[in-house]
Scaffold this motif. Structure first.
Motif, short mmCIF file in Angstrom:
data_model
loop_
_atom_site.label_atom_id
_atom_site.label_comp_id
_atom_site.label_asym_id
_atom_site.label_seq_id
_atom_site.Cartn_x
_atom_site.Cartn_y
_atom_site.Cartn_z
N HIS A 174 18.43 12.79 8.83
CA HIS A 174 19.53 11.83 8.73
C HIS A 174 20.62 12.14 9.75
O HIS A 174 20.83 13.30 10.12
N HIS A 188 23.89 10.77 8.95
CA HIS A 188 24.94 10.15 8.15
C HIS A 188 25.39 11.20 7.15
O HIS A 188 24.93 12.34 7.17
N SER A 208 20.48 12.22 1.39
CA SER A 208 19.41 11.31 0.97
C SER A 208 19.87 10.43 -0.19
O SER A 208 19.46 9.27 -0.30
N THR A 240 21.38 7.38 1.24
CA THR A 240 20.37 6.37 1.62
C THR A 240 19.87 5.62 0.39
O THR A 240 19.71 4.40 0.42
N ASP A 299 16.42 -1.62 10.52
CA ASP A 299 17.42 -0.54 10.51
C ASP A 299 18.09 -0.54 11.88
O ASP A 299 17.51 -0.09 12.88
N SER A 301 16.17 7.16 7.08
CA SER A 301 16.35 6.01 6.18
C SER A 301 15.15 5.07 6.23
O SER A 301 14.78 4.46 5.22
N ASN A 324 23.46 1.94 8.98
CA ASN A 324 23.87 3.14 8.25
C ASN A 324 24.62 4.03 9.22
O ASN A 324 24.03 4.72 10.04
#
Ligand SMILES: C[S@@+](CC[C@H](N)C(=O)[O-])C[C@H]1O[C@@H](n2cnc3c(N)ncnc32)[C@H](O)[C@@H]1O
Ligand SMILES: CC(C)=CCC/C(C)=C/COP(=O)(O)OP(=O)(O)O
Ligand SMILES: [Mg+2]
Length: 289
Positions: free
Chosen positions: A45, A47, A79, A82, A100, A108, A169
């Motif tokens: 990820h 994020h 996670s 997400t 995405d 994600s 995201n």
């Protein structure tokens, strides 16, 4: 950016010098805080996390394995973020296509396919990220469902009305929001769902605070205000149906992260701006009408 590619063999020219800089940022990015967390379970990820810290799972700070447990907990919270985004996509079937926008290393996208069983198309400016995401999909045997391309999210190759749902995201702060919402509105089917999770400056504060300016400089991004998101969506047939302030839920992640050897130096700017109210961590879900 003329065309899009699924590999770094031929990388389309960035549409602007800025996008060239962002491509270079992500092609060169290899921070341990991202790679060590992704190594936990192969979901990578870019994020931040939300939710309460499971302090019982962390155990004693003096244990030799303590930091590994903190890394696993930070990753669990990322996670969990997400999962909250996916919770807002609505009813998604195996024959649907998801998009995405700004997919990073693809964590994600994998989670979306694992939840819905459908195709997930991702775009990123970074050839390195696209290759990484596609290799992870192949490793997981889902390469025919999850695909990342080097492509400008403002000019995607997807058909009009092709997507049942799409999201940004933590990737909307790199583009003009009206251009972005216009492209999502084009790609989404009527009745489709758009979701973004983002950091945005709080119009009640007045202007971006010094902390927000520090975050912009750190990531070479351009954080928008919350009002700009709502205006750009409404101007592009995307009607918000949920606006969720996730700020209180992301603070525990930041305070735990600030205790680790993985700190990148940006932690104080996030904690201070969330606590002084100048910056908010927000989920917005909107219906394509
Ligand atoms: C902070 S990362 C987020 C990645 C991913 N959404 C996640 O949650 O892990 C931001 C992503 O936005 C992508 N990005 C920024 N500007 C873009 C643009 N104009 N078109 C496509 N991708 C872009 C970057 O390449 C990067 O993959
Ligand atoms: C909420 C906002 C404004 C985020 C800006 C976009 C961004 C760079 C997110 C995290 O990426 P990362 O996971 O690579 O960052 P880090 O190295 O800090 O973990
Ligand atoms: Mg990170």
């Amino acid at each position: 950016m003329p065309g899009c590619t699924g590999s770094s063999a031929v990388v389309p020219r960035p549409a602007t010098p800025y996008q060239g800089d962002i491509a270079r940022y992500w092609n060169n990015e290899a921070r341990p805080v991202n790679l060590r967390l992704g190594d936990v379970d192969g979901l990578y990820h870019h994020h931040y996390g939300i939710g309460d810290v499971d302090h019982a799972a962390l155990g004693d700070t003096g244990d030799v394995a303590y930091e590994d447990r903190v890394i696993a907990e930070l990753h669990r919270l990322e996670s969990a973020q997400t999962d909250v985004l996916l919770d807002h996509l609505g009813a998604i079937g195996r024959d649907d296509t998801l998009v995405d926008a700004g997919c990073g290393r693809g964590g994600s996208m994998v989670m979306a396919h694992q939840r819905f069983g459908c195709k997930v198309e991702g775009v990123t400016l970074s050839a390195k990220q696209a290759d990484f995401a596609n290799q992870r999909a192949r490793d997981l045997g889902i390469g025919s469902y999850v695909r990342a391309r080097v492509c400008n999210m403002l000019n995607t190759p997807f058909e009009t009305g092709q997507a049942a749902a799409s999201w940004n995201n933590e990737s909307s702060m790199y583009v003009d929001l009206h251009d972005l919402m216009a492209e999502h509105s084009r790609v989404l089917a009527v009745g489709g769902r758009y979701v973004t999770i983002t950091g945005c400056w709080n119009p009640r504060y007045g202007q971006p605070s010094k902390w927000v300016s520090q975050i912009n400089a750190h990531f070479e991004c351009n954080i928008h205000s919350r009002r700009e998101y709502l205006r750009a969506m409404i101007d592009n047939r995307l009607v918000p149906q949920a606006v969720v302030d996730l700020t209180p839920q992301t603070l525990p992640y930041w305070k735990l992260r600030a205790t680790t050897s993985l700190v990148t130096g940006i932690e104080d700017a996030f904690v201070n701006s969330y606590e002084d109210g100048s910056f908010q961590y927000v989920l917005i879900a909107a219906d394509r009408i």
